[in-house]
Design a protein around this motif. Structure first.
Motif, short mmCIF file in Angstrom:
data_model
loop_
_atom_site.label_atom_id
_atom_site.label_comp_id
_atom_site.label_asym_id
_atom_site.label_seq_id
_atom_site.Cartn_x
_atom_site.Cartn_y
_atom_site.Cartn_z
N UNK A 45 6.16 5.68 -5.92
CA UNK A 45 5.76 4.54 -5.09
C UNK A 45 6.51 4.47 -3.77
N UNK A 46 7.34 5.46 -3.49
CA UNK A 46 7.97 5.54 -2.17
C UNK A 46 6.88 5.63 -1.09
N UNK A 47 5.70 6.09 -1.48
CA UNK A 47 4.61 6.20 -0.51
C UNK A 47 4.10 4.84 -0.03
N UNK A 48 4.46 3.78 -0.70
CA UNK A 48 4.00 2.45 -0.26
C UNK A 48 4.66 2.04 1.06
N UNK A 49 5.72 2.72 1.45
CA UNK A 49 6.33 2.50 2.76
C UNK A 49 5.32 2.83 3.86
N UNK A 103 -0.03 4.26 7.66
CA UNK A 103 -0.67 5.39 6.97
C UNK A 103 -1.87 4.85 6.20
N UNK A 104 -3.05 5.42 6.41
CA UNK A 104 -4.23 4.95 5.66
C UNK A 104 -4.05 5.17 4.16
N UNK A 105 -4.52 4.22 3.40
CA UNK A 105 -4.38 4.25 1.94
C UNK A 105 -4.96 5.53 1.36
N UNK A 106 -6.12 5.97 1.85
CA UNK A 106 -6.81 7.10 1.25
C UNK A 106 -6.40 8.46 1.82
N UNK A 107 -5.35 8.52 2.65
CA UNK A 107 -4.91 9.80 3.20
C UNK A 107 -4.01 10.54 2.22
N UNK A 108 -3.71 11.79 2.53
CA UNK A 108 -2.83 12.60 1.71
C UNK A 108 -1.49 11.92 1.47
N UNK A 109 -0.98 11.27 2.52
CA UNK A 109 0.33 10.59 2.44
C UNK A 109 0.20 9.12 2.10
N UNK A 110 -1.03 8.65 1.85
CA UNK A 110 -1.24 7.25 1.49
C UNK A 110 -0.83 6.97 0.06
N UNK A 111 -0.94 5.70 -0.30
CA UNK A 111 -0.55 5.28 -1.64
C UNK A 111 -1.40 5.97 -2.70
N UNK A 112 -0.73 6.46 -3.73
CA UNK A 112 -1.33 7.20 -4.84
C UNK A 112 -1.87 8.56 -4.41
N UNK A 113 -1.35 9.07 -3.30
CA UNK A 113 -1.73 10.39 -2.81
C UNK A 113 -0.77 11.46 -3.30
N UNK A 114 -0.23 12.24 -2.38
CA UNK A 114 0.60 13.39 -2.72
C UNK A 114 1.81 13.05 -3.60
N UNK A 115 2.46 11.93 -3.35
CA UNK A 115 3.65 11.60 -4.15
C UNK A 115 3.32 11.31 -5.61
#
Length: 185
Positions: free
Chosen positions: A39-43, A49-61
């Motif tokens: 959930x560090x991606x929620x930063x 950062x768009x939610x649906x991007x690679x770096x968005x929430x629930x993406x790569x991390x």
């Protein structure tokens, strides 16, 4: 997402199951932290950062690749501890992988969001499980402290906490029964 409490409870449970010796309690804590880490991606929300991007929430991390990287780094760091306190490297790597990967599994069982990109970056499609009993947690701390947060905690107590307690109880019974068997001479 499930809350950090639910993720950490599952991670710590996995730690106790895979490294049951009490001297390994720091690794139970590490597993709890690894379980919450994706959930560090929620930063990214704050950074645009768009939610649906690679770096968005629930993406790569939240991917299995990220879990493997965390496990490899954690196992290497585990080599820095004293040999008497160090668990077997493969078992530690397995624990940290399962703890980190468990994050996506719980999130795929929630009632909200866009799903989890388990196979990112190669396959960015997001998935949910058909069975989604865990109430989705608010992303903000302020949103968590209220009626919505209590609903999330109640659903996690049932769908995460209770299974964790059952697994730990089963482990206790299993190891207790093995110790109590008389030795035949």
């Amino acid at each position: 997402m499930a809350s950090a409490f639910g993720h950490a409870a599952l991670g710590a449970t996995l730690g106790k199951l895979l490294l049951p010796d009490r001297r390994h309690w720091p690794y139970w804590v590490a597993a709890a932290l690894c379980a919450a880490l994706p959930d560090v991606d929620s930063v990214g929300y704050r950074l645009g950062v768009p939610y649906d991007s690679l770096w968005g929430h629930r993406g790569l991390t939240h991917s299995l690749l990220a879990a493997a990287v965390v496990a490899a780094v954690g196992a290497l760091l585990g080599r820095l501890t004293r040999p008497g306190q160090r668990p077997p490297a493969r078992r530690l790597a397995l624990l940290l992988f399962l703890a980190t990967a468990s994050h996506g599994l719980l999130d795929a069982m929630t009632t909200g969001g866009l799903g989890v990109a388990f196979f990112s970056p190669w396959h960015p499609e997001r998935y949910f499980f058909p069975f989604r009993p865990i109430k989705v947690s608010p992303l903000s701390i302020r949103g968590f402290f209220g009626a919505k947060g209590l609903q999330v905690l109640a659903s996690e107590a049932l769908w995460v906490g209770l299974p964790c307690l059952l697994l730990l109880g089963w482990q206790q019974l299993w190891t207790g029964q093995r110790r109590e068997k008389p030795v035949l001479r």
